[in-house]
Design a protein around this motif. Structure first.
Motif, PDB file in Angstrom:
ATOM      1  N   LEU A  36      64.760  20.060  41.285  1.00 26.32           N
ATOM      2  CA  LEU A  36      63.335  19.832  40.415  1.00 26.32           C
ATOM      3  C   LEU A  36      62.286  18.786  40.510  1.00 26.32           C
ATOM      4  O   LEU A  36      61.616  18.050  40.079  1.00 26.32           O
ATOM      5  N   VAL A  40      59.559  16.348  41.423  1.00 25.06           N
ATOM      6  CA  VAL A  40      58.483  15.839  40.692  1.00 25.06           C
ATOM      7  C   VAL A  40      57.907  14.221  40.593  1.00 25.06           C
ATOM      8  O   VAL A  40      56.905  14.095  40.456  1.00 25.06           O
ATOM      9  N   VAL A  43      56.813  13.388  43.511  1.00 21.33           N
ATOM     10  CA  VAL A  43      55.627  13.024  43.908  1.00 21.33           C
ATOM     11  C   VAL A  43      54.603  12.441  42.439  1.00 21.33           C
ATOM     12  O   VAL A  43      53.266  12.033  43.177  1.00 21.33           O
ATOM     13  N   ILE A  68      55.285  19.736  32.104  1.00 15.69           N
ATOM     14  CA  ILE A  68      55.816  18.250  32.923  1.00 15.69           C
ATOM     15  C   ILE A  68      54.705  16.803  31.736  1.00 15.69           C
ATOM     16  O   ILE A  68      53.787  17.143  31.807  1.00 15.69           O
ATOM     17  N   ILE A  99      49.352  16.386  40.822  1.00 12.63           N
ATOM     18  CA  ILE A  99      51.147  16.446  40.911  1.00 12.63           C
ATOM     19  C   ILE A  99      51.442  18.227  40.374  1.00 12.63           C
ATOM     20  O   ILE A  99      52.335  18.927  40.984  1.00 12.63           O
ATOM     21  N   THR A 103      53.149  20.124  43.035  1.00 12.34           N
ATOM     22  CA  THR A 103      54.421  20.123  42.892  1.00 12.34           C
ATOM     23  C   THR A 103      54.292  21.601  42.929  1.00 12.34           C
ATOM     24  O   THR A 103      55.718  22.541  43.168  1.00 12.34           O
ATOM     25  N   THR A 104      53.584  22.757  42.465  1.00 12.59           N
ATOM     26  CA  THR A 104      53.837  24.193  43.045  1.00 12.59           C
ATOM     27  C   THR A 104      53.921  24.401  44.643  1.00 12.59           C
ATOM     28  O   THR A 104      54.012  25.495  44.587  1.00 12.59           O
ATOM     29  N   SER A 107      57.337  23.263  45.346  1.00 11.95           N
ATOM     30  CA  SER A 107      58.411  24.025  44.505  1.00 11.95           C
ATOM     31  C   SER A 107      57.912  25.561  44.417  1.00 11.95           C
ATOM     32  O   SER A 107      59.199  26.328  44.283  1.00 11.95           O
ATOM     33  N   VAL A 111      52.526  25.638  36.987  1.00 14.49           N
ATOM     34  CA  VAL A 111      52.665  24.376  36.666  1.00 14.49           C
ATOM     35  C   VAL A 111      51.551  24.824  35.267  1.00 14.49           C
ATOM     36  O   VAL A 111      50.187  25.252  35.585  1.00 14.49           O
TER      37      VAL A 111
END
Length: 130
Positions: A36, A40, A43, A68, A99, A103-104, A107, A111
């Motif tokens: 992960l 991140v 990204v 994050i 980001i 990320t959402t 993954s 967030v």
């Protein structure tokens, strides 16, 4: 390890752009924290316009959501920025939003917060060399 699961009372999980009905969900998916963090970091590097290796990432839990913290340089096109392009603050704010969204999307983790600390600028030049 980080476990990606639906919050209680949620009937569906978002998998990319498709919704998966609760009755079709089998088991759980586990994403190692190192994987992960790498995702991140990639990204964040793309969002800031720099190499992923130039960015550091710290992940933590924020009430069941992903918090994050990103530190790294931001790419600046000096020629266009002086004319009327985005400022460093604008670039960091845009990166912050990207980001969280990417990320959402990649993954499945929700967030809760993204903090971006700009540690420098990498100047790029888009002039064409003849």
């Amino acid at each position: 390890m980080t476990t990606v699961t639906a919050p209680s009372g949620v009937d569906t999980l978002r998998a990319g752009t498709n919704l998966v009905p609760a009755e079709r969900q089998v088991g759980s998916t586990r994403i190692a924290s190192k994987a992960l963090s790498g995702l991140v970091r990639a990204v964040a590097g793309e969002a800031l316009g720099v190499r992923a290796s130039a960015v550091s990432v710290n992940l933590s839990d924020l009430d069941g959501k992903l918090a994050i913290e990103v530190a790294g340089p931001v790419a600046v096109d000096l020629e266009n920025s002086l004319a009327s392009g985005p400022s460093v603050i604008d670039a960091a704010t845009t990166a912050q939003r990207r980001i969280a969204e990417q990320t959402t999307a990649l993954s499945g983790s929700l967030v809760g917060r993204v903090r971006v600390r700009v540690t420098g600028c990498e100047f790029i030049n888009n002039r064409r060399v003849l």
